[in-house]
Design an enzyme around this catalytic site. Structure first.
Site, mmCIF file in Angstrom:
data_model
loop_
_atom_site.group_PDB
_atom_site.id
_atom_site.type_symbol
_atom_site.label_atom_id
_atom_site.label_comp_id
_atom_site.label_asym_id
_atom_site.label_seq_id
_atom_site.Cartn_x
_atom_site.Cartn_y
_atom_site.Cartn_z
ATOM 1 N N CYS A 222 0.834 -1.201 0.000
ATOM 2 C CA CYS A 222 0.000 0.000 0.000
ATOM 3 C C CYS A 222 0.871 1.253 0.000
ATOM 4 O O CYS A 222 1.402 1.648 1.035
ATOM 5 C CB CYS A 222 -0.933 0.008 1.205
ATOM 6 S SG CYS A 222 -2.028 1.451 1.271
ATOM 7 N N CYS B 282 -0.510 4.076 2.151
ATOM 8 C CA CYS B 282 -0.310 3.851 3.587
ATOM 9 C C CYS B 282 1.122 4.145 4.020
ATOM 10 O O CYS B 282 1.359 4.768 5.056
ATOM 11 C CB CYS B 282 -0.645 2.406 3.953
ATOM 12 S SG CYS B 282 -2.247 1.812 3.406
ATOM 13 N N ASP B 283 2.091 3.676 3.227
ATOM 14 C CA ASP B 283 3.473 3.660 3.689
ATOM 15 C C ASP B 283 4.443 4.539 2.903
ATOM 16 O O ASP B 283 5.615 4.649 3.269
ATOM 17 C CB ASP B 283 3.999 2.211 3.662
ATOM 18 C CG ASP B 283 3.178 1.290 4.557
ATOM 19 O OD1 ASP B 283 2.739 1.753 5.621
ATOM 20 O OD2 ASP B 283 2.987 0.119 4.188
#
Length: 313
Positions: free
Chosen positions: A136, A139-140
Site C-alpha cells: 500500500c 499507507c506507507d
C-alpha cells in the site's frame, strides 16, 4: 457443538468489523463477532500508521487494532476467535458455521472479511514485510521521502502507486515482467513522462536482500532467454501492486460480487443483494482500501443494520 443466537453477526475484524461492533454495541444490538484467521486484519502486519485520525504521533498497526477491539469490548461486543466456513443465506435468520464447531443463528450479518494483497510468493516478502515491503503506497509511501523505491506491476494500480510515490521518493523503479504496460494509455503516458520514474520492462524479481531492513532486490531481465541478465537494484522500499483478492469465497454465489470478487453494495449504502446482509470495508471496496474508509463503512453497516432491525420489528 455449541449454538448461539444473535441479532447481528459480524464476520471478520479489522477497522470495518471493529467499528461496526462499536456502533452496534452502543445501539444495544449485542453483536457477535467472529474474528477470522487474521484478527485485526491487514494492519496487524503494518508497523507505523500515521494517517489514522486521533493519533498525532502515529501508532503501530497492531496497537491501533487493539485499541479498536478494546473499544468494541468496552461497549459489550462478544468477540470470539474462529473462521466462518459456511453460511446459509436462503432464509432469515441466517445460519453460519465456524471451524471450531459453533453454529450461529443471526438475524443480520455484516461481512467485513477484507481483501488480501497478492504477493509474488517470495520468502523474502514475508521476511521484510513492514521493514521495506508493503502492498500500500498510500499507507506507507510517506516513510520513503527522498529514498529509492520499486513498484511491481504493470497495470493501472501499479502506475497509480508509482505516480503517488514519485511525489515522495527520489527515484521510483516500476518493475514490469512484460515488454509493455497493461495500464490505460493515459496512465502509461503519465508514468513515462515522469522524470523520476524508470520503467524496467521484461524484468522479474528473484529475491530481496538486506540485513535488518530491506536494502535491495535481486532482479532478472529477459528471464529464460539468451539475453538473460541478473543484477541487484539497491532500494529502500518494495511495493507490491499486482492486485488484491477479496475474501469472499465462502459467501459466493449467494452474495452478489463483481467480476473480481468484490461484494456489490447498493448505492451509498452497505446493503447487499440479500436483505439483512451487509458488507463493509475492503471486501466491498476495490478503490480506496484505507483503514479510515473501512472504518467509515463499518459505521454505515451498523447504522444500516439498526435501521433494518427497527423496520423488521
Amino acid at each position: 457443538m455449541s449454538e448461539i443466537k444473535t441479532r447481528c453477526l459480524i464476520i471478520g475484524s479489522g477497522p470495518a468489523g471493529y467499528t461496526a461492533a462499536i456502533y452496534t454495541s452502543r445501539a444495544n444490538i449485542a453483536p457477535l463477532m467472529i474474528e477470522g484467521y487474521q484478527p485485526g486484519g491487514q494492519l496487524t502486519i503494518t508497523t507505523e500508521v500515521e494517517n489514522f485520525p486521533g493519533y498525532p504521533e502515529g501508532v503501530t498497526g497492531p496497537q491501533l487494532m487493539e485499541d479498536l477491539r478494546a473499544q468494541a469490548v468496552r461497549f459489550g461486543a462478544d468477540i470470539r476467535p474462529g473462521f466462518v466456513k459456511e453460511v446459509d443465506f436462503s432464509e432469515r435468520p441466517f445460519i453460519a458455521k465456524t471451524d471450531n464447531d459453533m453454529t450461529i443463528i443471526a438475524d443480520t450479518i455484516i461481512i467485513a472479511t477484507g481483501a488480501s494483497a497478492k504477493y509474488l510468493g517470495l520468502d523474502d516478502e514475508t521476511k521484510y514485510n513492514g521493514m521495506g515491503v508493503s502492498a500500500c503506497a498510500t499507507c506507507d509511501g510517506f516513510f520513503y521521502r527522498g529514498k529509492k523505491v520499486a513498484v511491481v506491476g504493470g497495470g493501472d494500480t501499479a502506475c497509480e502507486e508509482a505516480l503517488y510515490l514519485s511525489n515522495l521518493a527520489a527515484e521510483v523503479y516500476l518493475i514490469v515482467r512484460k515488454p509493455h504496460l497493461r495500464a490505460s494509455k493515459v496512465m502509461q503516458a503519465r508514468v513515462l513522462d515522469k522524470s523520476n520514474i524508470k520503467v524496467l520492462f521484461n524484468t522479474v524479481t528473484a529475491g530481496l536482500y538486506g540485513a535488518d531492513f530491506l536494502e535491495g532486490a535481486h532482479l532478472v531481465e529477459h528471464n529464460g532467454t539468451p539475453d538473460q541478465r541478473e543484477y541487484d537494484l539497491p532500494i529502500d522500499g518494495f511495493f507490491l501492486a499486482i492486485g488484491h483478492s477479496p475474501n469472499t469465497e465462502v459467501f459466493r454465489p449467494a452474495i452478489e460480487c463483481d467480476h473480481t470478487g468484490y461484494i456489490k453494495v447498493k448505492g451509498e449504502t452497505t446493503l447487499t443483494n440479500i436483505p439483512g446482509v451487509f458488507a463493509a470495508g475492503d471486501v466491498a471496496d476495490p478503490m480506496y482500501r484505507q483503514a479510515i474508509t473501512a472504518a467509515g463503512m463499518g459505521c454505515k453497516a451498523a447504522l444500516d443494520v439498526e435501521r433494518f432491525l427497527t423496520e423488521q420489528a
